[in-house]
Each structure stands twice: as C-alpha cells, then as structure tokens.
Design an enzyme around this catalytic site. Structure first.
Site, PDB file in Angstrom:
ATOM      1  N   LYS A  85       0.844  -1.190   0.000  1.00 44.12           N
ATOM      2  CA  LYS A  85       0.000   0.000   0.000  1.00 44.12           C
ATOM      3  C   LYS A  85       0.883   1.244   0.000  1.00 44.12           C
ATOM      4  O   LYS A  85       1.915   1.299   0.678  1.00 44.12           O
ATOM      5  CB  LYS A  85      -0.886  -0.037   1.247  1.00 44.12           C
ATOM      6  CG  LYS A  85      -1.849   1.123   1.396  1.00 44.12           C
ATOM      7  CD  LYS A  85      -2.702   0.930   2.650  1.00 44.12           C
ATOM      8  CE  LYS A  85      -3.710   2.054   2.819  1.00 44.12           C
ATOM      9  NZ  LYS A  85      -4.603   1.817   3.987  1.00 44.12           N
ATOM     10  N   SER A 160      -9.163   2.393   2.763  1.00 49.43           N
ATOM     11  CA  SER A 160      -8.158   3.024   1.934  1.00 49.43           C
ATOM     12  C   SER A 160      -7.186   2.048   1.280  1.00 49.43           C
ATOM     13  O   SER A 160      -6.366   2.438   0.448  1.00 49.43           O
ATOM     14  CB  SER A 160      -7.369   4.036   2.768  1.00 49.43           C
ATOM     15  OG  SER A 160      -6.709   3.404   3.859  1.00 49.43           O
ATOM     16  N   SER A 184     -10.010  -0.033   6.928  1.00 51.19           N
ATOM     17  CA  SER A 184      -9.317   0.148   5.647  1.00 51.19           C
ATOM     18  C   SER A 184      -8.657  -1.096   5.090  1.00 51.19           C
ATOM     19  O   SER A 184      -8.269  -1.115   3.925  1.00 51.19           O
ATOM     20  CB  SER A 184      -8.264   1.259   5.772  1.00 51.19           C
ATOM     21  OG  SER A 184      -8.886   2.518   5.860  1.00 51.19           O
TER      22      SER A 184
END
Length: 461
Positions: A85, A160, A184
């Site tokens: 990420k 996210s 997330s």
C-alpha cells in the site's frame, strides 16, 4: 516448466509460490515474468498498482534463483513478488500517501514492514493506490486517479487499502500489506472477495508507515493498525508472523507472541454470530449470508449462538468518530470544538469501558461472526454521497460502522469471503476475537474458512 504452470503461478497464494520456488518447481524469474505479464494485461483496467519497478523486480528474482543455486538458506517468502500500500516507505521507490505534495517523494529508508518483508525474501515490486492521507471508503487521488473493483470496474474496491485488495483479487500480487484505522483493510477485503487481517492494536510497528505526510508527527497513536491482504488464511498467518512485534523504534509496540497456533477442531469452538449490529443498516443479502454461515458452523459441530455484548453501540460508534475527528485536526489551528485534555482523558476512559465489555463477551465466546460492512461494492461516487442499502439511501460514513468499533477497542479481526450477493458481488464475513489472541483467531479463521468456497477469481479477468 510448462506454460500452464507459469500462467497459474499468478493465482498461487504467497505460501504456495514460495514453496514452489524453494522446491524448484518454478524459478523466481519465471514466476516474476508471469506476474509482470499479468500486471501489464490487467492493471490498465483497474489502476490498482500505481508504481512498478520492473527492473528491480527482475533483478531480485534472478538474485533469488542464484541464492537457491548456491544452496543458501532462504526466508519464508523467498522470491515471492509482493506489493505494498502506498503509505509504507520503500527505499528508492516513490511513496506518496495519495498527496500531490508528495507525488515525487522517494524515501531513503524502508519502513519496518518493508524491511521485514525483504528480510523474509520477498521482492517488493510496486505500490498500490490509496485515497489522499488514507482517508476514504473509496480509492481515488489526484495523482493516480481511481481504482476499480476487479468484480465490476464501475464499482469501488473500497478504501483506503483499495488498490491492495484489487491487486490481490486480480492476481497482480499474491500479498499486500495494508493499514486500517476504521476498516481500511477489512472493507476492501470484503468488497473484493479476498482475506484481510487487522491485528490487535499496536502489534505491528508503524515506523515508516504513514497516515499523514511523512514530515509530520504521528497523529494516530490509537486506531491505526497494519496487516496483510491475501488469497488465503495461511498467507495472513505467515505475513503477520513476519511483520509483527517490537522494532525498538515504535514505542507503542511491545514484544508480540507470533508462534503458530494449531487449527482448532470445530467441536471445540464457541462461535457467536450477529447478522447485524443494533442501529446499523445491513443489506439483507449480507445478513442472510452470515446466518447461513453460522448454520454451517453449527452443523460442523461448534457451539453456536446469536449474541452480542449489551452496551450502547451508538455511543461506541460516536466515540470512534470523536477520535477520528480529533486526530485528523491535531495539527490544524484550534477550533471551537477542539478537545481539552480533560475531554480527551474522559474519552479514553469511555473507550476502556467498551474494551471491558467486549473482553467480558469473549469470556464466553472464542469468535464473533459479524458483517464487515453494510453493503457490497457500490458504484463509484463522490465522497460523502449517501450509499444505497437495499434501496435506502444511507449515510456514507455508516459504511464503517461494523468495522471501526474494533479499531476503537483494538480487537483483532479477520475478513473471510463467504459467498456472493444476488448481483454476483463478494460478501466477506468479519471474525473478531479477544485482544492479543491474534494467532488463535487466525487459527480459528483457518478452520472456519474450510466451510466456504475460499477465494474465487473475479469473472472476466
């Protein structure tokens, strides 16, 4: 190696691929070429991977093969391509946190997560897309644009860690490490049909992993956790064992026990289930899927009951929102509603009460089976626009209400895919356990996941 095996490696789990490389059934170089070919073919449709270093990927794969040829000891992820990420610093690779001001930021040092993956033999090939400052239910930012869901590109993969979940689901990487301050990891895992794990709070160091620009002091001393997304529970277990535990830099993280727990027999598990939470909207397809999964667990021999702790779920959700607001405004000029120290300490005391309530609940139950989110993947839309749940327009941020309470209390939670809704979109279930029972929870998740069809490839990709 046959062409069929080379192609199939792109949907191996990380554990399977590492074993194939160690045993000589496929070379790291061959597996890497297959991975890069799939990324080239599929990623333009999804925009999941937003930074890719093909040269370093190929160099790393050749070095991995050379190490095996020399008979060197290798790590548990030796030669396995992984993505991260875009909030984890990677030396020599752009790390933006989705912010235009950091679009060209290239760290000189690895985050603890990146360093530990490399030490385990993983080859970090690229970064996956995020919303700005990791703060949205969807994955869009002004640098790289929007990420699509592999099951339907007109829908969101969540946020996210949306780029991470989309990449894993689409076979672009077998493993990614996300972060989770309100769902997330778990929301994207549910929406994309993959597995995700949020560990007990402060189990994995956040050193070099950001929810703010990397030049700012750390604001999220609570809530923010780091964990893996993968295509099987074995990979969650392996990745957590690699990245968890004190690094001597993140002072919030103590030594963490990561010895692997034996998979429990179903007849020795006490499983509570809740198709919905009080006052929280839940799509009928999700509630029915969870009730059906609980029925399968019951048939499997576990002690099963519909149960939740008796406390104020609305107050718990509101307290999470207060913490998020305070942390988000921490380095902005004071506002009228800025908390005083006494108000913050009162909030911490209230948080303790919710933690105690859940811990008392887990005196009677080993696992809670509950929704990860109120709906399945919804169409791309503006942040804050109401989301339809069974045709009813529902507050945008209500979508966090199943997941975020366990960021508040710090309990570990695993998402396991359990089926599809009537539109053919994935449904994931959230499995929650006692604080600091991470390895037991993962072992239970492995046992319970055997009652499902496991990971299913998105159609059309």
């Amino acid at each position: 190696m046959t062409a069929t095996l080379a192609s199939d490696t792109t949907f191996f789990t990380a554990t399977q691929l590492a074993a194939a490389i160690r045993e000589g059934r496929v070379s790291a170089a061959e597996a890497m070429e297959a991975q890069l070919e799939r990324i080239a073919a599929v990623n333009p449709l999804l925009n999941a991977i937003i930074t890719l270093d093909e040269g370093a990927a190929r160099d790393g794969a050749r070095a991995a093969d050379d190490a095996i040829a020399r008979g060197e000891a290798v790590g548990p992820l030796h030669g396995v391509p992984v993505t991260l990420k875009d909030g984890h610093a990677t030396a020599g690779m752009r790390t933006t946190v989705g912010l235009t001001a950091w679009a060209d930021y290239i760290p000189t040092a690895d985050s603890t997560v990146a360093a530990r993956l490399r030490k385990a033999g993983a080859i970090i090939i690229g970064k996956t897309n995020v919303p700005p400052r990791l703060r949205d239910l969807q994955t869009f930012n002004p640098i790289f644009g929007r990420t699509g869901n592999p099951w339907d590109v007109t829908r969101t993969p969540g946020g996210s860690s949306g780029g991470a979940a989309a990449a894993v689901a689409a076979g672009l990487a077998p493993l990614d490490i996300g972060s989770d301050a309100g769902g997330s990891i778990r929301v994207p895992a549910h929406l994309c049909g993959v597995y995700g794990f949020k560990p007990t709070q402060s189990s994995v160091p956040t050193t070099g992993s950001y929810a703010d620009p990397p030049d700012m002091p750390r604001s999220f001393r609570l809530l923010f956790d780091i964990g893996p997304l993968a295509r099987g529970v074995d990979d969650l277990i392996l990745a957590h064992r690699i990245i968890a535990g004190a690094d001597g830099l993140d002072t919030e993280v103590p030594p963490v026990a990561t010895h692997e727990e034996p998979e429990p027999r179903l007849d020795r598990l006490r499983v509570a289930f809740a198709p919905e939470f009080p006052g929280v909207p839940t799509a009928l397809d999700i509630a029915e899927a969870i009730a059906g999964f609980a029925g399968a667990i019951d048939i499997g021999g576990a002690r099963v009951g519909q149960a939740l702790p008796r406390h104020d779920f609305a107050a718990e959700r509101a307290l999470f929102s207060d913490f998020i607001t305070w942390y988000s405004q921490a380095f902005q000029p004071p506002r009228e509603n800025s908390p005083t120290l006494s108000a913050f300490l009162e909030a911490l005391n209230q948080r303790d009460e919710f933690i105690y309530a859940w811990e008392r609940f887990f005196d009677d139950w080993d696992v809670l089976v509950c929704p990860a989110m109120m709906c399945t993947a919804f169409h791309h839309q503006e942040m804050g626009t109401p989301i339809p749940v069974d045709g009813v327009e529902t507050s945008y941020w209500s979508a966090l209400s199943h997941a975020c309470r366990f960021n508040l209390t710090g309990h570990p939670a695993v998402v396991v895919p359990i089926g599809l809704d009537r539109e053919g979109l994935p449904i994931g279930v959230q499995l929650v356990g006692r604080r600091h029972s991470d390895m037991k929870l993962l072992a239970a998740a492995k046992a319970l996941a055997r009652l499902t069809d496991g990971f299913v490839r998105p159609p059309g990709l």
